[in-house]
Design an enzyme around this catalytic site. Sequence first.
Site, PDB file in Angstrom:
ATOM      1  N   ASP A  24      40.843  38.176  29.920  1.00  0.00           N
ATOM      2  CA  ASP A  24      41.906  37.875  28.957  1.00  0.00           C
ATOM      3  C   ASP A  24      42.098  39.031  27.972  1.00  0.00           C
ATOM      4  O   ASP A  24      41.179  39.806  27.715  1.00  0.00           O
ATOM      5  CB  ASP A  24      41.558  36.576  28.208  1.00  0.00           C
ATOM      6  CG  ASP A  24      42.772  35.968  27.515  1.00  0.00           C
ATOM      7  OD1 ASP A  24      43.911  36.271  27.912  1.00  0.00           O
ATOM      8  OD2 ASP A  24      42.573  35.189  26.566  1.00  0.00           O
ATOM      9  N   HIS A  41      48.626  44.536  31.829  1.00  0.00           N
ATOM     10  CA  HIS A  41      48.251  43.991  33.142  1.00  0.00           C
ATOM     11  C   HIS A  41      47.990  45.131  34.128  1.00  0.00           C
ATOM     12  O   HIS A  41      47.099  45.058  34.961  1.00  0.00           O
ATOM     13  CB  HIS A  41      49.361  43.088  33.691  1.00  0.00           C
ATOM     14  CG  HIS A  41      49.619  41.870  32.840  1.00  0.00           C
ATOM     15  ND1 HIS A  41      48.605  41.121  32.311  1.00  0.00           N
ATOM     16  CD2 HIS A  41      50.774  41.266  32.440  1.00  0.00           C
ATOM     17  CE1 HIS A  41      49.116  40.117  31.603  1.00  0.00           C
ATOM     18  NE2 HIS A  41      50.438  40.183  31.669  1.00  0.00           N
ATOM     19  N   LEU A 135      28.965  42.671  47.892  1.00  0.00           N
ATOM     20  CA  LEU A 135      29.455  41.756  46.855  1.00  0.00           C
ATOM     21  C   LEU A 135      30.671  40.957  47.330  1.00  0.00           C
ATOM     22  O   LEU A 135      31.578  41.509  47.953  1.00  0.00           O
ATOM     23  CB  LEU A 135      29.851  42.581  45.623  1.00  0.00           C
ATOM     24  CG  LEU A 135      30.466  41.787  44.488  1.00  0.00           C
ATOM     25  CD1 LEU A 135      29.447  41.558  43.387  1.00  0.00           C
ATOM     26  CD2 LEU A 135      31.671  42.496  43.904  1.00  0.00           C
TER      27      LEU A 135
END
Length: 252
Positions: A24, A41, A135
């Site tokens: 965020d 963004h 991962l």
Amino acid sequence: MAEYHKQLSSDAQKIPEHVAIIMDGNGRWAQKRSLPRVSGHREALKTIKRVTLEAQRLGVKVLTLYAFSTENWKRPKSEVDFLMKLPQQFLNTYLVELIENNVQVRVMGDMTRIPQYTMRAVSQAVEQTKSNTGLILNFALNYGSHSEIVSAVKKMVQDVQARKLDPESIDEDLLADYMLSPALPDPDLLIRTGGELRLSNFMLWQLAYTELYFTDTFWPDFNEEDLRKAVREFACRQRRFGGLNGKGGDNK
Ligand code: IPE
Ligand code: IPE
Ligand code: MG
């Protein structure tokens, strides 16, 4: 640095197996610089790459990133459109490097509302990395816990009606299997950047016993050291799971 990684991995138990992040603060990062929200963004993609590779180096097994919530459709169409183009842009730029690092890409959310070009990019990345053993990079895309729970209940009722499921057999593990993360362990550590102290409809079922870590740092500014700091703090937490010592229970 290498020494640091060695030191951390020497106590593998202290490395969270699953880290979930509410990424965020992109808009406020941009606003602070008098830039349009979307440039925050765009900047966020670099952070995703940085944090993914650092998580892998630390020995984290699963990294779930909250990329778009079921509530984010409320934003102006231009911002939503921009956000929906990001997965494609991210994968175009970084997929090769993720593959070189043996990362496995996954996605979790309601895919019915995702534009086709976004879906195509994501599905290709999932397909191309499905045999990778490093991962797991799990994107929560059009994800919301309430929607997830409603879907789980619907599917269960359908399975009961089709006599595939005996209502008596419903327990916590079975319900977890109907959620969107059936194959993943619950997050050990949740990080939320950007200063808000809330979960915003993220993994409510799975976070029941997760350690929570909040930082004011905006997501585009979050870096490798910030991740290590969160992991260090995690290592100092004592998890009790309702008992006095830990998960296994004390009465053995
Ligand atoms: C997080 O940043 C990204 C998404 C929710 C998609 P925000 O866009 O929420 O940034 P702030 O919270 O407005 O600063
Ligand atoms: C949560 O951030 C969703 C994502 C990071 C994808 P929001 O910015 O949407 O959360 P609220 O609106 O502040 O709760
Ligand atoms: Mg926000």
